[in-house]
Design an enzyme around this catalytic site. Structure first.
Site, PDB file in Angstrom:
ATOM      1  N   ILE A 601       0.934  -1.317   0.045  1.00  0.00           N
ATOM      2  CA  ILE A 601       0.100  -0.087   0.117  1.00  0.00           C
ATOM      3  C   ILE A 601       0.882   1.393   0.043  1.00  0.00           C
ATOM      4  CG2 ILE A 601      -1.827   1.370   1.272  1.00  0.00           C
ATOM      5  CD1 ILE A 601      -2.702  -1.363   0.169  1.00  0.00           C
ATOM      6  N   PRO A 604      -1.478   4.743   3.027  1.00  0.00           N
ATOM      7  CA  PRO A 604      -2.381   4.190   3.726  1.00  0.00           C
ATOM      8  C   PRO A 604      -3.616   4.942   3.700  1.00  0.00           C
ATOM      9  CG  PRO A 604      -0.429   3.475   4.634  1.00  0.00           C
ATOM     10  CD  PRO A 604      -0.066   4.571   3.666  1.00  0.00           C
ATOM     11  N   GLU A 677     -11.371  -0.129  -6.916  1.00  0.00           N
ATOM     12  CA  GLU A 677     -12.473  -0.950  -7.115  1.00  0.00           C
ATOM     13  C   GLU A 677     -12.816  -2.022  -6.246  1.00  0.00           C
ATOM     14  OE1 GLU A 677     -13.360  -0.416 -11.404  1.00  0.00           O
ATOM     15  OE2 GLU A 677     -11.432  -0.391 -11.793  1.00  0.00           O
TER      16      GLU A 677
HETATM   17 MO1  MOS Z   1     -12.841   1.931 -13.551  1.00  0.00          MO
HETATM   18  S1  MOS Z   1     -14.777   1.441 -14.087  1.00  0.00           S
HETATM   19  O1  MOS Z   1     -12.375   0.802 -14.492  1.00  0.00           O
HETATM   20  O2  MOS Z   1     -12.861   3.780 -14.403  1.00  0.00           O
END
Ligand code: MOS
Length: 715
Positions: A601, A604, A677
């Site tokens: 990371i 953080p 995501e």
């Molecule tokens: Mo993201 S939906 O791959 O910008």
């Protein structure tokens, strides 16, 4: 020394809160632009029979009306999936044909925004309408197998899932559905275009600077170097700004014709149809297991709505077929073509709907087995991909379940639905796994080290809120041994070295590794005695990237690594408490805990923010967001923020994000996996599973609204 991994407040924070940050729609540095307003189609299918421009021209201050008759040559272009740059291949204003509701039919330009808007309202368009197909179950829609629709599409499978399902001692066979959703970024889809000496400057918030440069040049028939795209800050994107919309070239052509810079202002409702969105999906999940809980058969089928011409597919089975061990796996994705605008990337495009369906079905299986849902996942965890047997570069799924479960207090849960009441509130605890591919693509960067110990990083990546300014400064500072606030970072400009689209959660990995490479070369030069300002331009082509990565990168196409020897994913586990009112069905989410393992990371602080934002997004999809469709007219009906439901502060309780340490030496040199995501993906199912636990009602579609919970248990 603050370096990679040091919690660092975002360096662009002061610019953002003082208004110094420039977004695509804010005051670009253009003296006296003209203003553009779009007119969009009132029908979903048919043709424009006539346009009366006179009432628009009669408005004082209107200086141009552009329609398919006079906009000039614009190449529609191929979609992003089809190897191009566009969100849709439907070229509006190329002819009189209307292929979806809200398609652009005209651009009215005025000396003032008010004049343009008045002119747009007065423009009279007559249509010849034909009956449209709205989507699933509509007359005239057409179902096509994914493998027939796209050469690139594959349906992963192994063994004989059908036979194994038939003979499995415990079976789940269920259908799930997800709703249509729109990104609704805070910043509207604005565009400013200005020409000078045959060169075009475009100010437009984008997730793909080099995509705009190359794609727009192609549409307009000019050289990529004659397009300069500027987007230093992006006011929300979520995938909606990853591909080019058709509006940009229209504004560019109009600006050329009038020899005036034009600033296009679009409305919230136009954003529902001139850009992409997530179309509705349907799933059939079949799970067969032994009485010990071991999966013997996984069958994952999905159907997705798309437009007539473009076979856009999120096809999340590429991920869900790799989540759990099973000797027999079947998957199949189909598209349903209807008279709709082309859908596209929307936060965690492939995984979100597909992981939702699978992780709810896993919860159902846990109940069928009288087994704890976490234990069911543990029994079926795997360190190799069930399809090809390739190892994961790293996989910390169960560590995430264990850490998040402990923080949540999962061991205090009683299994039976409706067993944890608190007065009039039915308390439910649910959990789900989350996963997202650890993408990386070819990326370039220029780094300059100055004699006074300051440095500059230049890369045409994108500040989409994730904190790329801060991450870039941390990486360069770490490598060069200087504090991050001594590093100036420039992103969001197509004149900078090419970076891939900021989509698929790849940017931190792609950009950081490119910066690190440039810094390593600086250190080498310095070790060899270089002094004064040392400047290095480096291109990082990651191992496993396509042969033509260099060309792809310069064409604004992402050269993603496709694992040949291993599979690369980040994983996480999410736990949610819901409270459902016994009488009214009101659903509250007082707390959620997510634990995520995503390699190294970099920062953080921004990482936690991103993951928290993702969790809220997933909660929103589970309980709030849906675009409603008038099925007769194939039109969206709730195209505004009053009726398109999104959570407000009162809808969000405590959100706890745990970063689970994970070292991955294989995924890329810096060991970074993306997180943009990941936080979102598992939340849909975790919330839905909690609602079942609270109420005993298994609602097999999202969003779950209170009206489905007021009639008592039905499961
Ligand atoms: Mo993201 S939906 O791959 O910008």
């Amino acid at each position: 020394m603050a370096g990679i991994g040091t919690p660092t407040k975002r360096l662009d924070g002061p610019a953002k809160v003082t208004g110094a940050a420039h977004y695509g729609g804010t005051d670009v540095l253009i003296a006296k632009p003209a203003y553009g307003v779009l007119v969009t189609s009132a029908i979903a299918r048919g043709r424009i029979a006539a346009i009366d421009e006179a009432p628009a021209h009669a408005v004082k201050g209107v200086i141009g009306v552009f329609t398919h008759k006079n906009i000039g040559a614009i190449e529609g272009g191929k979609t992003f999936d089809g190897g191009g740059y566009m969100g849709t291949s439907i070229a509006p204003m190329a002819s009189d044909e209307i292929q979806h509701d809200g398609q652009i039919v005209a651009l009215v330009v005025g000396e003032t925004f008010e004049a343009a808007r008045e002119g747009a309202h007065r423009l009279t368009v007559k249509y010849e309408a034909r009956p449209p197909s709205a989507g699933f179950d509509s007359r005239g829609s057409r179902t096509v197998a994914g493998t027939d629709a796209s050469k690139k599409h594959q349906d992963p499978k192994v063994g004989d899932a059908e036979a194994a399902f038939t003979s499995a001692p415990v079976k789940i066979d269920v259908h799930y559905e997800t709703a249509t959703e729109h990104h609704n970024p805070m910043e509207l889809f604005t565009t400013t275009c200005a020409w000078a000496n045959g060169k075009l400057t475009v100010w437009e918030s984008s997730q793909n600077m080099w995509g705009v440069k190359n794609g727009l040049a192609k549409q307009l028939g000019i050289k990529p170097d004659d397009v300069h795209a500027v987007s230093p800050f992006v006011g929300g994107a979520f995938g909606s700004r990853g591909s080019l919309t058709q509006r940009t070239a229209i504004v560019a052509r109009a600006a050329q014709a009038l020899d005036r810079p034009i600033k296009l202002m679009t409305t919230r409702d136009q954003g529902f149809t001139i850009a992409t969105y997530r179309a509705e999906t349907r799933h059939r999940i079949r799970l067969g297991a032994g009485r010990d809980g071991k999966l013997v058969s996984i069958s994952l089928e999905g159907e997705e709505v798309t437009s007539r011409p473009d076979p856009y597919m999120v096809a999340g089975t590429s991920s869900t077929t790799k989540l759990y061990a099973s000797p027999n796996v079947y998957s199949k994705v189909s598209i349903v073509q209807a008279d709709r605008n082309t859908p596209g990337f929307m936060r965690s495009p492939p995984e979100t709907p597909y992981v939702y369906a699978l992780e709810c079905a896993m919860d159902e299986l846990a109940y069928a087995l009288s087994m704890d849902p976490v234990e069911l996942r543990r029994i079926n965890d795997t360190l190799t991909d069930p399809i090809k047997g390739m190892p994961f570069t790293s996989r910390s799924l169960m560590a995430c379940f264990d850490q998040a479960g402990a923080a949540f207090g999962w061991n205090k849960r009683t299994r039976a639905p409706r067993s944890m009441q608190d007065g009039d509130w039915l308390v439910g605890w649910g959990t789900a796994a989350t996963m997202y591919p650890a993408n990386i693509a070819a990326c370039a960067a220029r780094v300059s080290l100055y004699p006074d110990g300051r440095a500059r990083v230049q890369v045409a990546s994108h500040e989409i809120g994730q904190g790329i300014y801060t991450v870039s400064a941390l990486v360069a500072g770490d490598k060069l041994g200087i504090a991050p606030d001594r590093v100036t970072v420039e992103v969001g400009d197509s004149s900078l070295p090419p970076a891939p689209v900021s989509g698929g959660s790849n940017s931190t990995a792609s950009v950081s590794n490119a910066i690190a490479k440039a810094c390593d070369e600086i250190l080498e030069k310095r070790a060899k005695g270089a002094n004064g300002t040392i400047e290095v331009y480096a291109e990082n082509i990651p191992e496993g990237a396509p042969q033509n990565s260099h060309e792809m990168m310069h064409e604004g196409k992402p050269a993603f690594v496709r694992g040949e020897k291993n599979v690369r994913f980040a994983f996480g586990a999410q736990f949610v408490e819901v409270r459902v009112h016994r009488l009214t069905g009101e659903i509250r989410v007082p707390r959620a805990v997510g634990a995520f393992a995503a390699g190294r990371i970099v920062n953080p602080i921004t990482a936690k923010s991103q993951l928290m934002g993702g969790m809220i997004w997933g909660l929103s999809a589970a309980l709030h967001e849906a675009t409603e469709i008038d099925r007769q007219a194939a039109r969206y009906t709730n195209k505004d923020l009053a009726e398109y439901l999104m959570p407000v502060h009162a809808d969000i309780g405590e959100i706890d994000v745990i970063l689970v340490p994970e070292e991955d030496r294989l995924v890329n040199p810096l060991g970074i996996k993306g997180i943009g995501e990941l936080g979102n993906v598992g939340m849909n199912a975790a919330v839905a599973n909690a609602v079942f636990h609270a109420t005993g009602v298994r609602v097999r579609h999202i969003p779950i609204r209170l009206e489905e919970l007021i009639s008592g248990p039905s499961a």
